[in-house]
Write a protein that holds these residues in place. Structure first.
Motif, PDB file in Angstrom:
ATOM      1  N   ALA A  25       0.811  -1.214   0.000  1.00  0.00           N
ATOM      2  CA  ALA A  25       0.000   0.000   0.000  1.00  0.00           C
ATOM      3  C   ALA A  25       0.834   1.249   0.000  1.00  0.00           C
ATOM      4  CB  ALA A  25      -0.927   0.005   1.224  1.00  0.00           C
ATOM      5  N   MET A  84      -2.642   0.520  12.778  1.00  0.00           N
ATOM      6  CA  MET A  84      -2.427  -0.247  11.560  1.00  0.00           C
ATOM      7  C   MET A  84      -1.363  -1.327  11.729  1.00  0.00           C
ATOM      8  SD  MET A  84      -4.634   0.568   9.322  1.00  0.00           S
ATOM      9  CE  MET A  84      -3.938  -0.276   7.907  1.00  0.00           C
ATOM     10  N   HIS A  88      -2.302  -5.023  10.671  1.00  0.00           N
ATOM     11  CA  HIS A  88      -1.571  -5.725   9.611  1.00  0.00           C
ATOM     12  C   HIS A  88      -0.905  -6.998  10.133  1.00  0.00           C
ATOM     13  CE1 HIS A  88      -2.471  -2.835   6.672  1.00  0.00           C
ATOM     14  NE2 HIS A  88      -1.337  -2.174   6.572  1.00  0.00           N
ATOM     15  N   ARG A 118       1.709  -6.301   3.509  1.00  0.00           N
ATOM     16  CA  ARG A 118       1.559  -5.861   4.888  1.00  0.00           C
ATOM     17  C   ARG A 118       2.916  -5.676   5.568  1.00  0.00           C
ATOM     18  NH1 ARG A 118      -2.604  -6.245   2.475  1.00  0.00           N
ATOM     19  NH2 ARG A 118      -4.654  -6.700   3.357  1.00  0.00           N
ATOM     20  N   ASP A 121       4.310  -2.286   4.670  1.00  0.00           N
ATOM     21  CA  ASP A 121       3.637  -1.190   5.363  1.00  0.00           C
ATOM     22  C   ASP A 121       4.015  -1.138   6.837  1.00  0.00           C
ATOM     23  OD1 ASP A 121       2.472  -0.567   2.995  1.00  0.00           O
ATOM     24  OD2 ASP A 121       0.422  -1.092   3.584  1.00  0.00           O
ATOM     25  N   ASP A 175     -10.110  -6.511   5.839  1.00  0.00           N
ATOM     26  CA  ASP A 175      -9.767  -5.428   4.918  1.00  0.00           C
ATOM     27  C   ASP A 175     -10.730  -4.254   5.046  1.00  0.00           C
ATOM     28  OD1 ASP A 175      -7.593  -6.776   3.973  1.00  0.00           O
ATOM     29  OD2 ASP A 175      -8.385  -7.150   1.965  1.00  0.00           O
ATOM     30  N   ALA A 182      -8.044   3.774   7.512  1.00  0.00           N
ATOM     31  CA  ALA A 182      -7.372   4.614   6.520  1.00  0.00           C
ATOM     32  C   ALA A 182      -8.191   5.866   6.218  1.00  0.00           C
ATOM     33  CB  ALA A 182      -7.131   3.810   5.242  1.00  0.00           C
ATOM     34  N   THR A 201      -3.738   2.723   0.933  1.00  0.00           N
ATOM     35  CA  THR A 201      -4.304   1.587   1.663  1.00  0.00           C
ATOM     36  C   THR A 201      -5.766   1.376   1.291  1.00  0.00           C
ATOM     37  OG1 THR A 201      -2.789   1.847   3.536  1.00  0.00           O
ATOM     38  CG2 THR A 201      -4.856   0.700   3.958  1.00  0.00           C
ATOM     39  N   LEU A 205      -6.687  -2.084  -0.645  1.00  0.00           N
ATOM     40  CA  LEU A 205      -7.518  -3.027   0.096  1.00  0.00           C
ATOM     41  C   LEU A 205      -8.929  -3.108  -0.481  1.00  0.00           C
ATOM     42  CD1 LEU A 205      -5.060  -2.970   1.919  1.00  0.00           C
ATOM     43  CD2 LEU A 205      -6.598  -2.983   3.891  1.00  0.00           C
TER      44      LEU A 205
END
Length: 220
Positions: A25, A84, A88, A118, A121, A175, A182, A201, A205
Motif C-alpha cells: 500500500a 495499523m 496488519h 503488509r 507497510d 480489509d 485509513a 491503503t 484493500l
C-alpha cells in the motif's frame, strides 16, 4: 476439490482485471522519512504518475512551494500508525496459516501477496512511530475488522476447502476494517506521508475485497 472444480468451470478471479492483486500500500515514492528528516518535494508522487480521480494525494509543489505536503504530525497520524501495525500483523498471521492449510492454490498465492504488502507497510509505520516516540497498540487490541484470538485459533484448525472459505470471509471483514482506519486518517491526519499511505491503503484493500468477494461467489 470443490474450489478447484469451481475454478476450472468458472475461472479464478481475474488478477489482471478490474481488481488488482494485493500490492504494497505504500507508494515507492512515499517512503517514510528517517528520524529527524523532513519529507522533501521529491518524495511526493507526481499527479501524472499516481493520482487517480478522487485521490487525496497532493499535487507536486511548484516553484513557489504551493501544495507542499505537511511534515508535521498530529494525534490522528499517531493513532493511525499505532492501530495499523497490529491490524496488519493479524493479516500476516492469517496469511501464514494459509501457506500450509489452504486447499486452493489461489488462496495460498493471494495470502503470500498479502504478507508481502503488509510487511512493507508495517516497516514504514514503525519508522514513523520511532520518529514520533510512540509504540504500536497491543497485538490483540480490538479494532474494526480484526478477529478475536478464538476466531484465529478456530481458523488454524481448518484445512482445505473449509479453510479457504473461512479465510476469505475473515479477510473481507479484516480489509474493510483497515479501510475504515485509513479513511479516518485521510479525514483527520496532518502528516503528508501518512495521509498518502491512507489513500493507497484504501485503494489497494478495496481491490482486495473485490477479488475476495469474486472468489467467494465461486464457492457459493
Amino acid at each position: 476439490m470443490l474450489a478447484t472444480a469451481l475454478l476450472a468451470g468458472c475461472g479464478a478471479p481475474d488478477l489482471a482485471g478490474e481488481a488488482a492483486s494485493p500490492a504494497p500500500a505504500v507508494p515507492a515514492s512515499v517512503s517514510p522519512a528517517t528520524p529527524g528528516t523532513a519529507l522533501t518535494p521529491e518524495a511526493t508522487p507526481s499527479p501524472e504518475a499516481t493520482a487517480t480521480p478522487g485521490s487525496a494525494l497532493s499535487a507536486t509543489p511548484d516553484e513557489t512551494g504551493a501544495a507542499e505536503p505537511s511534515t508535521e504530525n498530529n494525534a490522528a497520524d499517531v493513532a493511525f500508525a499505532r492501530q495499523m501495525i497490529p491490524h496488519h500483523l493479524q493479516a500476516l498471521e492469517m496469511a501464514r496459516l494459509a501457506q500450509t492449510r489452504a486447499g486452493d492454490p489461489w488462496v495460498g498465492e493471494f495470502a503470500a501477496k498479502v504478507a508481502t504488502a503488509r510487511d512493507t507497510d508495517i516497516r514504514t509505520l514503525k519508522d514513523w512511530l520511532d520518529m514520533w516516540g510512540a509504540e504500536p497498540l497491543p497485538r490483540d487490541h480490538a479494532m474494526p475488522g480484526t478477529q478475536t484470538r478464538a476466531e484465529i485459533e478456530a481458523l488454524a484448525k481448518l484445512r482445505g476447502p473449509s479453510f479457504d472459505r473461512k479465510y476469505v470471509t475473515l479477510m473481507i471483514e479484516h480489509d474493510n476494517g483497515a479501510i475504515k482506519l485509513a479513511r479516518a486518517e485521510q479525514a483527520g491526519g496532518a502528516f503528508g506521508g501518512a495521509k498518502a499511505l491512507a489513500v493507497a491503503t484504501a485503494t489497494s484493500l478495496g481491490a482486495e475485497v473485490k477479488e475476495l468477494k469474486k472468489y467467494r461467489a465461486l464457492l457459493d
